[in-house]
Structures are given as structure tokens and as C-alpha cells.
Design a protein around this motif. Structure first.
Motif, mmCIF file in Angstrom:
data_model
loop_
_atom_site.group_PDB
_atom_site.id
_atom_site.type_symbol
_atom_site.label_atom_id
_atom_site.label_comp_id
_atom_site.label_asym_id
_atom_site.label_seq_id
_atom_site.Cartn_x
_atom_site.Cartn_y
_atom_site.Cartn_z
ATOM 1 N N LEU A 1 -7.299 4.587 -1.018
ATOM 2 C CA LEU A 1 -6.190 4.539 -0.065
ATOM 3 C C LEU A 1 -6.688 4.690 1.374
ATOM 4 O O LEU A 1 -6.225 3.972 2.271
ATOM 5 C CB LEU A 1 -5.177 5.633 -0.394
ATOM 6 N N ASN B 1 1.084 3.788 -3.168
ATOM 7 C CA ASN B 1 0.728 5.170 -2.908
ATOM 8 C C ASN B 1 1.836 6.103 -3.406
ATOM 9 O O ASN B 1 1.555 7.149 -3.988
ATOM 10 C CB ASN B 1 0.478 5.390 -1.417
ATOM 11 N N THR C 1 0.832 -1.200 0.000
ATOM 12 C CA THR C 1 0.000 0.000 0.000
ATOM 13 C C THR C 1 0.869 1.254 0.000
ATOM 14 O O THR C 1 0.595 2.207 -0.732
ATOM 15 C CB THR C 1 -0.940 0.005 1.220
ATOM 16 N N ASN D 1 1.666 6.637 -7.003
ATOM 17 C CA ASN D 1 0.373 7.214 -7.408
ATOM 18 C C ASN D 1 -0.493 6.237 -8.197
ATOM 19 O O ASN D 1 -1.120 6.604 -9.192
ATOM 20 C CB ASN D 1 0.570 8.509 -8.202
ATOM 21 N N LYS E 1 -7.175 8.416 -3.810
ATOM 22 C CA LYS E 1 -7.189 8.864 -2.419
ATOM 23 C C LYS E 1 -8.295 8.177 -1.626
ATOM 24 O O LYS E 1 -8.079 7.754 -0.489
ATOM 25 C CB LYS E 1 -7.356 10.391 -2.383
#
Length: 101
Positions: free
Chosen positions: A74, A64, A60, A67, A71
Motif C-alpha cells: 500500500l 485498503n 487503492t 484489507n 501495508k
């Protein structure tokens, strides 16, 4: 993006299944695979489950940084990883401690 979600969900699902059904899996392996005390199987299964949760955290974080995650997705992953998986891991460690006596 789909590939990142598949990896994270697969590790989360696998870790949760191993943590919740660890006792049943260890009894099954004792009866059908190699006759070994189920406590050793449960120890290995619990360790693998926690390792899968740690891999999920790392994946993760990496996805992240690259990208590859939205959002909103996530936020859900962090909630599940840090909330649900922490509870499940602590429960499986409690069960393992009870087995070891």
C-alpha cells in the motif's frame, strides 16, 4: 490479494502508457483509423489517462478498506500514485496545452 494488485497495476500501467505515448497514439489514429485532427485524439487520450489514474486512487482506497493489500504494498502504491502519476499527468496536460496553443 493478487486480484487487487493486478487491477491496480493494470490501471497504473495503462494510464502511464497513454500519458507518455499520447502524441504517437493520436498521430497513429489520425493516419490509420479516422482522419480527424490529432489534437482531438490527444485530448481524449489525456482525459482517459487521468481518469485511469483517478480510478487507481479509488481502487487503492477500496482495496485498503477491505484489507486486501499489505501495508508495504500500500505504501508503494500511494507513493507511485501520488508521486509519479501526478508528474506524468501534469506533463501530459502541459503537452496538451501546448498543442491547443
Amino acid at each position: 490479494m493478487v486480484k487487487a494488485n493486478v487491477f491496480i497495476c493494470t490501471f497504473l500501467f495503462s494510464a502511464t502508457v497513454l500519458a507518455i505515448f499520447g502524441q504517437d497514439i493520436s498521430y497513429f489514429m489520425d493516419k490509420n483509423i479516422i482522419k480527424l485532427n490529432p489534437i482531438y485524439y490527444l485530448t481524449a487520450i489525456t482525459g482517459i489517462s487521468i481518469l485511469f489514474y483517478l480510478i487507481t486512487i479509488v481502487l487503492t482506497y477500496i482495496f485498503n478498506k477491505k484489507n486486501k493489500l499489505k501495508k508495504s504494498t500500500l505504501d508503494v502504491y500511494w507513493l507511485v500514485i501520488l508521486g509519479f502519476s501526478l508528474f506524468v499527468s501534469l506533463w501530459s496536460l502541459f503537452v496538451l496545452a501546448m498543442w491547443w496553443g
